[in-house]
Write a protein that holds these residues in place. Structure first.
Motif, PDB file in Angstrom:
ATOM      1  N   ASN A  32      47.315  92.324  19.880  1.00 23.15           N
ATOM      2  CA  ASN A  32      46.098  92.846  20.385  1.00 23.15           C
ATOM      3  C   ASN A  32      45.643  92.635  21.749  1.00 23.15           C
ATOM      4  N   TRP A 102      32.205  85.081  39.570  1.00 23.70           N
ATOM      5  CA  TRP A 102      31.635  85.369  38.232  1.00 23.70           C
ATOM      6  C   TRP A 102      30.183  85.533  37.943  1.00 23.70           C
ATOM      7  N   HIS A 171      37.620  94.658  35.147  1.00 24.05           N
ATOM      8  CA  HIS A 171      37.173  94.290  33.726  1.00 24.05           C
ATOM      9  C   HIS A 171      35.745  93.735  33.604  1.00 24.05           C
ATOM     10  N   HIS A 202      34.755 100.194  34.000  1.00 26.88           N
ATOM     11  CA  HIS A 202      34.492 100.385  32.590  1.00 26.88           C
ATOM     12  C   HIS A 202      33.411 101.805  32.703  1.00 26.88           C
ATOM     13  N   VAL A 262      37.570 100.376  28.787  1.00 25.51           N
ATOM     14  CA  VAL A 262      38.911  99.869  27.804  1.00 25.51           C
ATOM     15  C   VAL A 262      38.405  99.869  26.256  1.00 25.51           C
ATOM     16  N   LYS A 305      27.796  85.212  27.715  1.00 29.03           N
ATOM     17  CA  LYS A 305      27.701  85.834  26.460  1.00 29.03           C
ATOM     18  C   LYS A 305      26.789  85.422  25.729  1.00 29.03           C
ATOM     19  N   VAL A 335      34.885  80.599  21.600  1.00 25.31           N
ATOM     20  CA  VAL A 335      36.244  79.918  21.933  1.00 25.31           C
ATOM     21  C   VAL A 335      36.120  79.523  23.452  1.00 25.31           C
ATOM     22  N   ALA A 376      40.122  78.985  18.509  1.00 26.06           N
ATOM     23  CA  ALA A 376      40.660  80.477  18.247  1.00 26.06           C
ATOM     24  C   ALA A 376      41.053  80.736  16.663  1.00 26.06           C
ATOM     25  N   VAL A 377      40.192  81.710  16.224  1.00 28.64           N
ATOM     26  CA  VAL A 377      40.602  81.922  14.874  1.00 28.64           C
ATOM     27  C   VAL A 377      41.831  83.143  15.063  1.00 28.64           C
ATOM     28  N   TYR A 386      35.698  90.422  10.014  1.00 29.23           N
ATOM     29  CA  TYR A 386      34.821  91.495  10.561  1.00 29.23           C
ATOM     30  C   TYR A 386      34.389  92.569   9.238  1.00 29.23           C
ATOM     31  N   ASP A 399      27.957  91.771  30.159  1.00 32.13           N
ATOM     32  CA  ASP A 399      29.384  91.725  29.770  1.00 32.13           C
ATOM     33  C   ASP A 399      30.068  93.259  30.411  1.00 32.13           C
ATOM     34  N   GLY A 400      31.298  93.187  30.900  1.00 31.85           N
ATOM     35  CA  GLY A 400      32.168  94.287  31.570  1.00 31.85           C
ATOM     36  C   GLY A 400      31.858  95.420  30.464  1.00 31.85           C
ATOM     37  N   ASN A 402      33.188  94.509  26.616  1.00 35.32           N
ATOM     38  CA  ASN A 402      32.995  93.807  25.114  1.00 35.32           C
ATOM     39  C   ASN A 402      33.554  94.468  24.164  1.00 35.32           C
TER      40      ASN A 402
HETATM   41  C1  GDG Z   1      36.989  90.718  29.851  1.00 38.11           C
HETATM   42  C2  GDG Z   1      35.449  91.206  30.060  1.00 38.11           C
HETATM   43  C3  GDG Z   1      35.896  93.167  28.905  1.00 38.11           C
HETATM   44  C4  GDG Z   1      37.604  86.279  20.603  1.00 38.11           C
HETATM   45  N1  GDG Z   1      37.536  85.184  20.088  1.00 38.11           N
HETATM   46  C5  GDG Z   1      38.741  85.071  19.414  1.00 38.11           C
HETATM   47  C6  GDG Z   1      39.525  86.279  19.531  1.00 38.11           C
HETATM   48  N2  GDG Z   1      38.831  86.806  20.484  1.00 38.11           N
HETATM   49  C7  GDG Z   1      39.272  88.079  21.495  1.00 38.11           C
HETATM   50  C8  GDG Z   1      38.607  89.355  20.640  1.00 38.11           C
HETATM   51  C9  GDG Z   1      38.580  90.166  21.984  1.00 38.11           C
HETATM   52  C10 GDG Z   1      38.613  89.324  23.075  1.00 38.11           C
HETATM   53  O1  GDG Z   1      38.969  87.889  22.654  1.00 38.11           O
HETATM   54  C11 GDG Z   1      37.595  89.303  23.902  1.00 38.11           C
HETATM   55  O2  GDG Z   1      37.542  90.310  24.550  1.00 38.11           O
HETATM   56  P1  GDG Z   1      35.946  90.739  25.080  1.00 38.11           P
HETATM   57  O3  GDG Z   1      36.002  91.895  25.651  1.00 38.11           O
HETATM   58  O4  GDG Z   1      34.856  90.610  24.455  1.00 38.11           O
HETATM   59  O5  GDG Z   1      35.662  89.599  26.288  1.00 38.11           O
HETATM   60  P2  GDG Z   1      36.412  89.015  27.585  1.00 38.11           P
HETATM   61  O6  GDG Z   1      37.353  88.070  27.426  1.00 38.11           O
HETATM   62  O7  GDG Z   1      35.255  88.270  28.468  1.00 38.11           O
HETATM   63  O8  GDG Z   1      37.111  90.080  28.828  1.00 38.11           O
HETATM   64  C12 GDG Z   1      35.143  92.075  29.124  1.00 38.11           C
HETATM   65  C13 GDG Z   1      37.380  92.720  28.770  1.00 38.11           C
HETATM   66  O9  GDG Z   1      37.854  92.167  29.885  1.00 38.11           O
HETATM   67  C14 GDG Z   1      38.326  93.849  28.760  1.00 38.11           C
HETATM   68  O10 GDG Z   1      38.304  94.785  29.820  1.00 38.11           O
HETATM   69  O11 GDG Z   1      35.496  93.919  27.990  1.00 38.11           O
HETATM   70  O12 GDG Z   1      33.601  92.318  29.351  1.00 38.11           O
HETATM   71  O13 GDG Z   1      34.531  89.972  30.242  1.00 38.11           O
HETATM   72  O14 GDG Z   1      39.915  91.014  21.882  1.00 38.11           O
HETATM   73  O15 GDG Z   1      39.169  89.520  19.475  1.00 38.11           O
HETATM   74  N3  GDG Z   1      40.725  86.590  19.242  1.00 38.11           N
HETATM   75  C15 GDG Z   1      41.343  85.697  18.357  1.00 38.11           C
HETATM   76  N4  GDG Z   1      40.669  84.466  17.812  1.00 38.11           N
HETATM   77  C16 GDG Z   1      39.116  84.453  18.258  1.00 38.11           C
HETATM   78  O16 GDG Z   1      38.582  83.179  17.849  1.00 38.11           O
HETATM   79  N5  GDG Z   1      42.320  86.001  17.997  1.00 38.11           N
END
Ligand code: GDG
Length: 499
Positions: A32, A102, A171, A202, A262, A305, A335, A376-377, A386, A399-400, A402
């Motif tokens: 993922n 940032w 992103h 995005h 994305v 966030k 996390v 991290a879970v 979920y 958030d770009g 989410n």
């Molecule tokens: C940047 C931009 C944009 C979170 N906690 C755990 C975990 N996660 C995974 C989620 C998800 C990912 O991390 C977070 O993605 P996001 O899109 O919410 O946020 P950013 O890290 O800030 O990413 C954002 C992204 O780039 C893509 O372009 O959407 O806006 O800031 O996949 O599942 N995964 C696991 N354990 C957790 O505790 N395994």
């Protein structure tokens, strides 16, 4: 061997681990996320390369092979590892990118920290990335650069290799000129971006902002605009735009502006959600909840966030609704990615203190309102949460895109569960059937979560069905196709002699 596609991304595309005294490269344990998606592009070309940095004490004698060949389920590709010292990484990533860029990207002018920025170091690191990419690229190759920490790469690369096609994807959000132009390096950054063939975002708002920033700094003309697809016009978010720029011309060069958000790997999440182990875990979580409602919140520990603001809203919810005591629980997964940075340590403390205060105020021996998880879970577990949650409460201040909200929707094969989503997450422009909330307003936050907890099944299902259609239509593959189309368009722009 030179490559038709060079991906420039700051992190390496695998896990490097030591086994029996030998370094082995292992595919990331979770398929993922964005890295596997980017790697899947190597399947579309004869040969691909990835450029990333790797820590070295002495960059002229790093003690590792600069270029390695990797064979994994994505095929054979080359990884070029740019040796950087800890000081260089701190300067370019932790200071310039995270403390100066940032906050501006996310509209937090008050958090912008200019003083510690070492601009010559940022330039030098970006130039080194560009040199590594230039060394890997075949004539006419596509070089695909990711995110703001590599903003100067396109400009350097264009000088070194006028023949390559450069595509840059953001992103994060891209702010309006009033905010972006706080950066004293604005001209250098935007000039570099204008040397790309494609600049990608995005959502339409970020693309529009970029063009207005470019126009504020340079003579940019012939802006071609198209109407935004109805799928991305949601009246409930402040991020909606009606038209979007698709081409600008600068110094006689066409720059394509691409807008494609994305998505998530819906098939993978669905499969994971349907596993018997996931089923078992969901039943265990529900048994543990014993009829209480579960609110789930997941995100990185980052002031963007809105973790503290959300916890405070939960406190007000309990204060105003004693009937919810003992009936609802919030699982707040936050996390920490950058524990060493002061801004993140401070936010982690604030989250812990706020959650502790609310638990102390309302909790009892057999009911703890907030479960705070800072590690991290595993993703398989996250998918079970979920599925088990009554409400996903995703309320970033900015958030770009989410992806968490889309993962939640993808996991809900039962077509149930309520998504409460900040109107300032990029995802909100496509997810109009979520319960929209403004995280800057107490009243809006408190009202939205109460509405979600009290929503009737019929309405929950209607909203979720619609959300699922959109998330499936604009999944990670759709994003990949949009990127391929943008690369192809860039090829045409170059060969049509627009230069
Ligand atoms: C940047 C931009 C944009 C979170 N906690 C755990 C975990 N996660 C995974 C989620 C998800 C990912 O991390 C977070 O993605 P996001 O899109 O919410 O946020 P950013 O890290 O800030 O990413 C954002 C992204 O780039 C893509 O372009 O959407 O806006 O800031 O996949 O599942 N995964 C696991 N354990 C957790 O505790 N395994």
């Amino acid at each position: 061997m030179s490559s038709d596609l060079v991906i420039v991304y700051h992190r390496q595309p695998y896990e490097e681990v030591e086994e029996n005294g030998k370094i082995v490269f292992r595919e990331n344990s979770s398929p993922n996320g964005i890295v596997p998606t980017l790697k899947s592009f190597f399947g579309t070309v004869d040969h691909g390369s990835w450029v990333a940095w790797k820590l070295a004490e002495d960059t002229s004698n790093p003690g590792f092979d600069r270029v390695v060949k990797i064979s994994d389920s994505y095929g054979d590709y080359t990884v070029s590892r740019l040796p950087l010292t800890a000081e260089q990484v701190r300067g370019f990533y932790h200071v310039t990118s995270k403390e100066a860029f940032w906050p501006i990207l996310h509209n937090f002018r008050e958090r912008y920290n200019y003083d510690p920025v070492d601009w010559p170091n940022f330039r030098a690191v970006n130039r080194a990335f560009a040199e590594a990419a230039a060394a890997e690229a075949a004539p006419g190759a596509v070089v695909w650069v990711h995110d703001y920490n590599l903003w100067l790469v396109p400009g350097y690369l264009r000088e070194m290799r006028p023949d390559v096609r450069i595509s840059f994807f953001h992103h994060t959000p891209f702010p309006a000129a009033d905010m972006f132009n706080v950066l004293p390096w604005r001209k250098e950054i935007v000039e570099s971006l204008l040397s790309c063939d494609v600049v990608g975002f995005h959502i339409p708002r970020y693309a529009s902002n970029f063009v207005s920033v470019a126009r504020s700094l340079f003579d940019v003309d012939d802006i071609e605009r198209v109407r935004v697809d109805d799928d991305f016009i949601s009246e409930d978010t402040g991020l909606t735009e009606r038209t979007v720029p698709v081409v600008v011309v600068h110094n006689g060069r066409r720059v394509n502006i691409s807008t494609a958000g994305v998505g998530v790997d819906v098939d993978y999440i669905r499969k994971m959600a349907a596993l018997p182990e996931t089923d078992k875990h969901v039943r265990e979580i529900r048994a543990e909840m014993d009829g209480q409602q579960l609110i789930l919140s997941v995100g990185r520990t980052d002031y963007t966030k809105g973790g503290v603001e959300q916890l405070e809203s939960f406190g007000r919810l309990l204060e105003a609704n004693p009937d919810l005591w003992g009936k609802v629980r919030l699982m707040h997964v936050s996390v920490s990615a950058n524990r060493s940075m002061a801004a993140y340590a401070e936010i982690q403390d604030a989250i812990e203190q706020t959650a502790g205060r609310i638990n102390g105020r309302f909790g009892s021996f057999d009911w703890t309102p907030i479960t705070l998880i800072s590690r991290a879970v595993p993703f398989a577990e996250l998918v079970a949460y979920y599925r088990a949650a009554d409400v996903a409460w995703i309320t970033p201040l900015a958030d770009g895109m989410n992806l968490v909200c889309k993962e939640f929707v993808a996991a809900r094969e039962d077509e149930d569960g309520v998504l409460v989503l900040s109107e300032f997450a990029g995802a909100a422009v496509g997810l109009g059937s979520a319960v929209s909330t403004n995280p800057y307003s107490h009243r809006s936050m408190d009202r939205a979560i109460l509405l979600a907890l009290r929503m009737e099944r019929n309405e929950r299902q209607t909203r979720m069905r619609h959300l699922r259609k959109v998330v499936a239509k604009y999944d990670i593959r759709a994003w990949g196709e949009a990127q391929q189309q943008a690369f192809a368009l860039a090829g045409k722009a170059t060969t049509s002699g627009a230069d």
